[in-house]
Design a protein around this motif. Structure first.
Motif, PDB file in Angstrom:
ATOM      1  N   HIS A 135       0.826  -1.205   0.000  1.00  0.00           N
ATOM      2  CA  HIS A 135       0.000   0.000   0.000  1.00  0.00           C
ATOM      3  C   HIS A 135       0.861   1.254   0.000  1.00  0.00           C
ATOM      4  N   VAL A 136       0.346   2.265  -0.667  1.00  0.00           N
ATOM      5  CA  VAL A 136       0.955   3.587  -0.636  1.00  0.00           C
ATOM      6  C   VAL A 136      -0.113   4.576  -0.184  1.00  0.00           C
ATOM      7  N   TYR A 137       0.350   5.682   0.381  1.00  0.00           N
ATOM      8  CA  TYR A 137      -0.546   6.665   0.978  1.00  0.00           C
ATOM      9  C   TYR A 137      -0.274   8.045   0.395  1.00  0.00           C
ATOM     10  N   SER A 138      -1.340   8.823   0.257  1.00  0.00           N
ATOM     11  CA  SER A 138      -1.201  10.191  -0.238  1.00  0.00           C
ATOM     12  C   SER A 138      -2.228  11.076   0.470  1.00  0.00           C
ATOM     13  N   PRO A 139      -1.945  12.374   0.529  1.00  0.00           N
ATOM     14  CA  PRO A 139      -2.879  13.270   1.222  1.00  0.00           C
ATOM     15  C   PRO A 139      -4.178  13.439   0.437  1.00  0.00           C
ATOM     16  N   THR A 140      -5.247  13.633   1.168  1.00  0.00           N
ATOM     17  CA  THR A 140      -6.544  13.929   0.566  1.00  0.00           C
ATOM     18  C   THR A 140      -6.520  15.373   0.081  1.00  0.00           C
ATOM     19  N   ASP A 141      -7.322  15.674  -0.915  1.00  0.00           N
ATOM     20  CA  ASP A 141      -7.429  17.034  -1.430  1.00  0.00           C
ATOM     21  C   ASP A 141      -7.769  17.991  -0.283  1.00  0.00           C
ATOM     22  N   PRO A 142      -6.980  19.048  -0.096  1.00  0.00           N
ATOM     23  CA  PRO A 142      -7.221  19.986   1.010  1.00  0.00           C
ATOM     24  C   PRO A 142      -8.635  20.574   1.027  1.00  0.00           C
ATOM     25  N   SER A 143      -9.243  20.767  -0.142  1.00  0.00           N
ATOM     26  CA  SER A 143     -10.591  21.337  -0.165  1.00  0.00           C
ATOM     27  C   SER A 143     -11.610  20.356   0.417  1.00  0.00           C
ATOM     28  N   LYS A 144     -11.406  19.059   0.229  1.00  0.00           N
ATOM     29  CA  LYS A 144     -12.297  18.062   0.829  1.00  0.00           C
ATOM     30  C   LYS A 144     -12.119  18.042   2.343  1.00  0.00           C
ATOM     31  N   ILE A 145     -10.877  18.101   2.800  1.00  0.00           N
ATOM     32  CA  ILE A 145     -10.612  18.143   4.243  1.00  0.00           C
ATOM     33  C   ILE A 145     -11.254  19.391   4.847  1.00  0.00           C
ATOM     34  N   ALA A 146     -11.099  20.533   4.177  1.00  0.00           N
ATOM     35  CA  ALA A 146     -11.679  21.783   4.674  1.00  0.00           C
ATOM     36  C   ALA A 146     -13.205  21.693   4.707  1.00  0.00           C
ATOM     37  N   ASP A 147     -13.813  21.105   3.672  1.00  0.00           N
ATOM     38  CA  ASP A 147     -15.272  20.932   3.651  1.00  0.00           C
ATOM     39  C   ASP A 147     -15.733  20.065   4.818  1.00  0.00           C
ATOM     40  N   ASP A 148     -14.996  18.977   5.086  1.00  0.00           N
ATOM     41  CA  ASP A 148     -15.344  18.095   6.201  1.00  0.00           C
ATOM     42  C   ASP A 148     -15.235  18.829   7.535  1.00  0.00           C
ATOM     43  N   MET A 149     -14.175  19.632   7.709  1.00  0.00           N
ATOM     44  CA  MET A 149     -14.018  20.384   8.950  1.00  0.00           C
ATOM     45  C   MET A 149     -15.118  21.435   9.085  1.00  0.00           C
ATOM     46  N   GLN A 150     -15.492  22.072   7.987  1.00  0.00           N
ATOM     47  CA  GLN A 150     -16.569  23.072   8.034  1.00  0.00           C
ATOM     48  C   GLN A 150     -17.887  22.414   8.418  1.00  0.00           C
ATOM     49  N   ARG A 151     -18.151  21.240   7.869  1.00  0.00           N
ATOM     50  CA  ARG A 151     -19.365  20.493   8.202  1.00  0.00           C
ATOM     51  C   ARG A 151     -19.368  20.122   9.692  1.00  0.00           C
ATOM     52  N   MET A 152     -18.222  19.670  10.187  1.00  0.00           N
ATOM     53  CA  MET A 152     -18.105  19.309  11.594  1.00  0.00           C
ATOM     54  C   MET A 152     -18.309  20.543  12.476  1.00  0.00           C
ATOM     55  N   LEU A 153     -17.743  21.672  12.076  1.00  0.00           N
ATOM     56  CA  LEU A 153     -17.912  22.909  12.834  1.00  0.00           C
ATOM     57  C   LEU A 153     -19.378  23.333  12.856  1.00  0.00           C
ATOM     58  N   ASN A 154     -20.057  23.232  11.727  1.00  0.00           N
ATOM     59  CA  ASN A 154     -21.476  23.585  11.664  1.00  0.00           C
ATOM     60  C   ASN A 154     -22.304  22.689  12.580  1.00  0.00           C
ATOM     61  N   ASP A 155     -21.994  21.383  12.592  1.00  0.00           N
ATOM     62  CA  ASP A 155     -22.696  20.451  13.476  1.00  0.00           C
ATOM     63  C   ASP A 155     -22.445  20.810  14.937  1.00  0.00           C
ATOM     64  N   TRP A 156     -21.187  21.109  15.259  1.00  0.00           N
ATOM     65  CA  TRP A 156     -20.830  21.485  16.627  1.00  0.00           C
ATOM     66  C   TRP A 156     -21.557  22.766  17.034  1.00  0.00           C
ATOM     67  N   TYR A 157     -21.578  23.739  16.139  1.00  0.00           N
ATOM     68  CA  TYR A 157     -22.228  25.021  16.411  1.00  0.00           C
ATOM     69  C   TYR A 157     -23.713  24.812  16.698  1.00  0.00           C
TER      70      TYR A 157
END
Length: 133
Positions: free
Chosen positions: A86-108
Motif C-alpha cells: 500500500h501507498v498513501y497520499s494526502p486527501t485534497d485539502p478542499s475536501k478536508i476543509a469541507d469536512d471540517m466546516q461540516r463538523m464545525l457547523n454540526d458542533w455550532y
C-alpha cells in the motif's frame, strides 16, 4: 483537561492546529501528514517512517489515525509476480476543509441547542425563586 473555549480563542493558532482541535491528532500525525504533502508521489509506511525518523510500527499507527480522519488515502499497488503493498497520499485539502466546516457547523448547532436548554432550565428556576423571595 482541554482548554476552555475562551482560552482557546485567546491563543495564537496556526491552521495546522485544526488537525489537533478537530480530530485530536498528535504531533507525529501532523508530521506524517506533512511528509505526505511534501512528497512528490505516494509513500509507503516505511518511507513515511523514514521521513519522520520513527519506527515503522509507530508511523503505521499515525497513518491509521490519518486514514480514519480522512486526511489521507490508501492505494494498493500490485506486484507483477503476485502480492501487493500500500501507498498513501494526502486527501485534497478542499475536501478536508469541507469536512471540517461540516463538523464545525454540526458542533455550532449542538452548542446552540445546549445554550437554549441552559437558558430554559435556569430561567424558569430563577423566575420561581424570585416569586418565592
Amino acid at each position: 483537561m482541554p482548554d476552555s473555549m475562551s482560552e482557546q480563542l485567546q491563543q495564537d493558532m496556526e491552521c495546522e492546529g485544526l488537525l489537533e482541535c478537530f480530530h485530536g491528532l498528535k504531533q507525529l500525525d501532523k508530521a506524517c501528514f506533512q511528509a505526505l504533502v511534501d512528497a512528490e508521489e505516494p509513500l509507503t509506511v516505511d518511507e513515511i517512517a523514514e521521513a519522520v525518523d520513527r519506527e515503522r510500527s509507530t508511523a503505521y499507527r499515525a497513518v491509521q489515525r490519518l486514514l480514519q480522519t480522512g486526511f489521507i488515502g490508501k492505494e494498493q499497488v500490485n506486484y507483477d509476480q503476485g502480492g501487493y503493498y500500500h501507498v498513501y497520499s494526502p486527501t485534497d485539502p478542499s475536501k478536508i476543509a469541507d469536512d471540517m466546516q461540516r463538523m464545525l457547523n454540526d458542533w455550532y448547532a449542538k452548542m446552540g441547542q445546549l445554550i437554549r436548554e441552559f437558558e430554559d432550565k435556569y430561567e424558569s428556576t430563577d423566575a420561581g425563586q424570585r416569586a418565592e423571595g
